[in-house]
Scaffold this active site. Sequence first.
Site, mmCIF file in Angstrom:
data_model
loop_
_atom_site.group_PDB
_atom_site.id
_atom_site.type_symbol
_atom_site.label_atom_id
_atom_site.label_comp_id
_atom_site.label_asym_id
_atom_site.label_seq_id
_atom_site.Cartn_x
_atom_site.Cartn_y
_atom_site.Cartn_z
ATOM 1 N N ASP A 111 0.853 -1.189 0.000
ATOM 2 C CA ASP A 111 0.000 0.000 0.000
ATOM 3 C C ASP A 111 0.887 1.237 0.000
ATOM 4 O O ASP A 111 1.677 1.445 0.921
ATOM 5 C CB ASP A 111 -0.884 -0.021 1.250
ATOM 6 C CG ASP A 111 -2.031 0.970 1.180
ATOM 7 O OD1 ASP A 111 -2.053 1.774 0.233
ATOM 8 O OD2 ASP A 111 -2.891 0.937 2.075
ATOM 9 N N ASP B 168 -3.039 2.365 -5.960
ATOM 10 C CA ASP B 168 -1.921 2.427 -5.023
ATOM 11 C C ASP B 168 -1.822 1.243 -4.073
ATOM 12 O O ASP B 168 -1.090 1.295 -3.084
ATOM 13 C CB ASP B 168 -1.996 3.722 -4.202
ATOM 14 C CG ASP B 168 -3.233 3.783 -3.319
ATOM 15 O OD1 ASP B 168 -4.143 2.959 -3.510
ATOM 16 O OD2 ASP B 168 -3.293 4.665 -2.449
ATOM 17 N N GLU B 169 -2.515 0.160 -4.347
ATOM 18 C CA GLU B 169 -2.375 -0.997 -3.473
ATOM 19 C C GLU B 169 -2.643 -2.287 -4.236
ATOM 20 O O GLU B 169 -3.370 -2.320 -5.225
ATOM 21 C CB GLU B 169 -3.294 -0.903 -2.248
ATOM 22 C CG GLU B 169 -4.769 -0.863 -2.546
ATOM 23 C CD GLU B 169 -5.610 -0.852 -1.280
ATOM 24 O OE1 GLU B 169 -5.356 -1.680 -0.386
ATOM 25 O OE2 GLU B 169 -6.516 -0.015 -1.202
#
Length: 471
Positions: free
Chosen positions: A24, A142-143
């Site tokens: 993350d 983003d993860e």
Amino acid sequence: MGDGPRLPGVETDDDEERIVCHVDADCFYAACERLREPELRGEPVVVGMGYEPGETIGAVATASYEAREFGVESAQAISTALERLPRRAAIEPDAEDHDPDLTREETGYYRPVDMDYYESIAAEVQDILHDCADVVREVSIDEAYLDVTERTAWEVADGFARHVKDRIRREVGVVVSVGVAPTMSAAKIASDFDKPDGLTVVEPGDLRAFLAPLEVDLLHGVGPVTARELRDMGLETAGDVAAADPDPLVDRFGERGRVLYDRARGEDDRRVEPKGDPKSFSRESAFAEPVSEPGPKYDLIETLAAAVADRARREGALYRTIGVKAVTPPYDVNTRERSLPGPVDEPDLVDRIARDLFAEFEDEPVRKLGVRVANLEFTGSDQASLDGWDGAAADGIDERDGDDPVETDLDGSVTDDEPGTDGGSVTDDEPGTDGGSVTDDGSGGDDSDGATGSDRSPDLPAGQTSLTDFS
């Protein structure tokens, strides 16, 4: 069993404990802005819309940790953010919103959302993840979840995760937090456990003890409303939920109550599984420093074109679009692409068109290059050589000029009411975590989409620091 590299003596079977990483990025949009403007490092940064003087509607997409100290949070009204942290420009005498009473320490930087740019950075991170794991499931921009069971062992999982973090920091320039656990939900909790720049490993034998003292808010999928209802039932911690009778939970929350009960006990049988074929294959590499001479750049184009064409062939993919990417200082991303009359498997054509598309940048300083094939078709049939198409392709049929096109998939996660978690929120991160939009090349959708596979990189020309995919 996958065929990727793994530690000597590490064997796996379907019944053993999986090793799952959740990666993350920390305050991702703000981190991207700092890549573009290094002077923002260490300063409060807010990314959002509606902060210009005279605008009254807008929201915060993400706030750096420095900005959070002033009470700025994602999904917050931009007017509230500006009250708590005025724009740095407000201390300048000629600014429209000038305030002579403000000091520099009381202000922060505001930047507009630039998804094309963020997606280009996210693609670089995702490609490192695909290189480090046989199975990757991108949750958002983003993860992502990684199944690294066949790449490492519990005894060295900490070092493996640190290697992933260090590669992303070194090759891309952003910071990520990583959680390692035997289940997806526990890995997600672990990645949030020690932000920013965190690394938390929860081995199978420690899972119940790790979860038990956590506040119910920290259970994966529990937002403020569900947390209040759980507390109304006298359940304050994950340990309380794990020790409770599951029937009242099911009565209160439906089948989701059973899921909460299971996850509080560390039980989650979901596998990290990508869904669907990738939309493109691409390779990209950075020079140690910007290069102006045409020779090294064309040498790199040749290497990248060969690598991406080889991967398409190994994956049994034909492609209709060929593109290049040239990143010029400070971090301007330029893409060009050309569409073909039909699907092909022609490595020489990839090289030739990539060179043609790059020609306009041959005399400019370039810090990074990429080659991409897209509009993929996966087929088992043989594809004839399309010599007759070469001229049409070289003439620039349907040539595009501009930013790399990105197809997005909103994820379908069933979560509570948390902005920015796995539910495709417009925000980059909810307070205390990070989440957000989705990107392409097979990524997207919580627990659903992702491109498979990892590549062995060909030898790099002198001066190269990395070779990764881009989408």
